[in-house]
Design a protein around this motif. Sequence first.
Motif, PDB file in Angstrom:
ATOM      1  N   GLN A  42     -23.811  12.607  40.887  1.00 51.48           N
ATOM      2  CA  GLN A  42     -24.124  11.754  42.025  1.00 51.48           C
ATOM      3  C   GLN A  42     -23.902  12.466  43.359  1.00 51.48           C
ATOM      4  O   GLN A  42     -24.598  12.185  44.324  1.00 51.48           O
ATOM      5  CB  GLN A  42     -23.305  10.464  41.979  1.00 51.48           C
ATOM      6  CG  GLN A  42     -23.804   9.516  40.911  1.00 51.48           C
ATOM      7  CD  GLN A  42     -23.003   8.234  40.868  1.00 51.48           C
ATOM      8  OE1 GLN A  42     -21.798   8.246  40.641  1.00 51.48           O
ATOM      9  NE2 GLN A  42     -23.681   7.129  41.070  1.00 51.48           N
ATOM     10  N   SER A  43     -22.971  13.388  43.402  1.00 54.22           N
ATOM     11  CA  SER A  43     -22.700  14.072  44.662  1.00 54.22           C
ATOM     12  C   SER A  43     -23.610  15.279  44.899  1.00 54.22           C
ATOM     13  O   SER A  43     -23.650  15.797  46.006  1.00 54.22           O
ATOM     14  CB  SER A  43     -21.224  14.486  44.735  1.00 54.22           C
ATOM     15  OG  SER A  43     -20.917  15.423  43.741  1.00 54.22           O
ATOM     16  N   HIS A  44     -24.356  15.727  43.873  1.00 56.18           N
ATOM     17  CA  HIS A  44     -25.184  16.918  44.032  1.00 56.18           C
ATOM     18  C   HIS A  44     -26.673  16.696  43.763  1.00 56.18           C
ATOM     19  O   HIS A  44     -27.461  17.632  43.908  1.00 56.18           O
ATOM     20  CB  HIS A  44     -24.675  18.045  43.132  1.00 56.18           C
ATOM     21  CG  HIS A  44     -23.378  18.593  43.596  1.00 56.18           C
ATOM     22  ND1 HIS A  44     -22.158  18.083  43.180  1.00 56.18           N
ATOM     23  CD2 HIS A  44     -23.084  19.575  44.482  1.00 56.18           C
ATOM     24  CE1 HIS A  44     -21.183  18.747  43.783  1.00 56.18           C
ATOM     25  NE2 HIS A  44     -21.722  19.656  44.573  1.00 56.18           N
ATOM     26  N   LEU A  45     -27.057  15.491  43.357  1.00 57.46           N
ATOM     27  CA  LEU A  45     -28.458  15.204  43.058  1.00 57.46           C
ATOM     28  C   LEU A  45     -28.961  14.028  43.880  1.00 57.46           C
ATOM     29  O   LEU A  45     -28.176  13.188  44.330  1.00 57.46           O
ATOM     30  CB  LEU A  45     -28.639  14.872  41.571  1.00 57.46           C
ATOM     31  CG  LEU A  45     -28.347  15.982  40.572  1.00 57.46           C
ATOM     32  CD1 LEU A  45     -28.409  15.444  39.154  1.00 57.46           C
ATOM     33  CD2 LEU A  45     -29.325  17.136  40.730  1.00 57.46           C
ATOM     34  N   VAL A  46     -30.273  13.978  44.027  1.00 58.94           N
ATOM     35  CA  VAL A  46     -30.925  12.855  44.691  1.00 58.94           C
ATOM     36  C   VAL A  46     -31.223  11.803  43.617  1.00 58.94           C
ATOM     37  O   VAL A  46     -31.914  12.088  42.640  1.00 58.94           O
ATOM     38  CB  VAL A  46     -32.241  13.313  45.366  1.00 58.94           C
ATOM     39  CG1 VAL A  46     -32.972  12.136  45.975  1.00 58.94           C
ATOM     40  CG2 VAL A  46     -31.965  14.401  46.399  1.00 58.94           C
ATOM     41  N   ALA A  47     -30.688  10.608  43.796  1.00 52.61           N
ATOM     42  CA  ALA A  47     -30.889   9.531  42.827  1.00 52.61           C
ATOM     43  C   ALA A  47     -32.186   8.783  43.122  1.00 52.61           C
ATOM     44  O   ALA A  47     -32.605   8.723  44.273  1.00 52.61           O
ATOM     45  CB  ALA A  47     -29.706   8.571  42.874  1.00 52.61           C
ATOM     46  N   PRO A  48     -32.810   8.215  42.104  1.00 50.45           N
ATOM     47  CA  PRO A  48     -32.441   8.343  40.690  1.00 50.45           C
ATOM     48  C   PRO A  48     -32.843   9.723  40.165  1.00 50.45           C
ATOM     49  O   PRO A  48     -33.903  10.225  40.489  1.00 50.45           O
ATOM     50  CB  PRO A  48     -33.238   7.240  40.014  1.00 50.45           C
ATOM     51  CG  PRO A  48     -34.415   7.029  40.885  1.00 50.45           C
ATOM     52  CD  PRO A  48     -33.974   7.349  42.285  1.00 50.45           C
ATOM     53  N   PHE A  49     -31.963  10.300  39.374  1.00 50.39           N
ATOM     54  CA  PHE A  49     -32.188  11.646  38.867  1.00 50.39           C
ATOM     55  C   PHE A  49     -32.352  11.616  37.359  1.00 50.39           C
ATOM     56  O   PHE A  49     -32.170  10.577  36.729  1.00 50.39           O
ATOM     57  CB  PHE A  49     -31.056  12.587  39.282  1.00 50.39           C
ATOM     58  CG  PHE A  49     -29.677  12.048  39.000  1.00 50.39           C
ATOM     59  CD1 PHE A  49     -29.125  12.131  37.738  1.00 50.39           C
ATOM     60  CD2 PHE A  49     -28.942  11.464  40.016  1.00 50.39           C
ATOM     61  CE1 PHE A  49     -27.852  11.642  37.482  1.00 50.39           C
ATOM     62  CE2 PHE A  49     -27.666  10.975  39.769  1.00 50.39           C
ATOM     63  CZ  PHE A  49     -27.120  11.061  38.500  1.00 50.39           C
ATOM     64  N   SER A  50     -32.715  12.755  36.813  1.00 56.05           N
ATOM     65  CA  SER A  50     -32.901  12.875  35.369  1.00 56.05           C
ATOM     66  C   SER A  50     -31.938  13.905  34.803  1.00 56.05           C
ATOM     67  O   SER A  50     -31.476  14.794  35.507  1.00 56.05           O
ATOM     68  CB  SER A  50     -34.342  13.257  35.047  1.00 56.05           C
ATOM     69  OG  SER A  50     -35.214  12.206  35.386  1.00 56.05           O
ATOM     70  N   LEU A  51     -31.659  13.761  33.513  1.00 55.44           N
ATOM     71  CA  LEU A  51     -30.649  14.579  32.866  1.00 55.44           C
ATOM     72  C   LEU A  51     -31.201  15.224  31.597  1.00 55.44           C
ATOM     73  O   LEU A  51     -31.753  14.539  30.734  1.00 55.44           O
ATOM     74  CB  LEU A  51     -29.444  13.705  32.528  1.00 55.44           C
ATOM     75  CG  LEU A  51     -28.159  14.367  32.090  1.00 55.44           C
ATOM     76  CD1 LEU A  51     -27.670  15.384  33.117  1.00 55.44           C
ATOM     77  CD2 LEU A  51     -27.076  13.316  31.868  1.00 55.44           C
ATOM     78  N   LEU A  52     -31.078  16.540  31.536  1.00 54.79           N
ATOM     79  CA  LEU A  52     -31.411  17.303  30.339  1.00 54.79           C
ATOM     80  C   LEU A  52     -30.094  17.547  29.606  1.00 54.79           C
ATOM     81  O   LEU A  52     -29.223  18.267  30.105  1.00 54.79           O
ATOM     82  CB  LEU A  52     -32.072  18.630  30.720  1.00 54.79           C
ATOM     83  CG  LEU A  52     -32.350  19.620  29.591  1.00 54.79           C
ATOM     84  CD1 LEU A  52     -33.318  19.033  28.581  1.00 54.79           C
ATOM     85  CD2 LEU A  52     -32.898  20.907  30.154  1.00 54.79           C
TER      86      LEU A  52
END
Length: 129
Positions: A42-52
């Motif tokens: 949450q502190s390093h990505l722009v939400a909503p984000f995706s996860l591999l």
Amino acid sequence: MKVFILPFGKIKILESNIAELIINDTVVIDAEMVYAYRNLLQSHLVAPFSLLINKEHGYSYTFDAQVAMGELNDVIAFRAVVVYSQSAEMATQIVMDINKSNNWNIKIFRERQAALDWLLFNQNNKSAM
């Protein structure tokens, strides 16, 4: 690409809205670890984000961690899980079943590039969905 080393694994920031999670071998993920990686994402990505989620190592989850993963639904748009064995696929399916009421946008892959391509396509086209 930024890489964050955690006591239980690492997170690679692949795009402004996509990260790769790799858990270390033999780790038992608990709810506190889930919250730790969620806070980092949450502190390093722009939400909503995706996860591999790259299951290149064997690890497991406590039940509380499996439930806590469902609480990430508000910030994670898509999840792609790369598995390299039948046991990793079965373990992933259990987590998916526990969280089926959360309506995750999740898919299991056998190849990392296919998983990343799926995430990139969906992340880039989520406004059209």
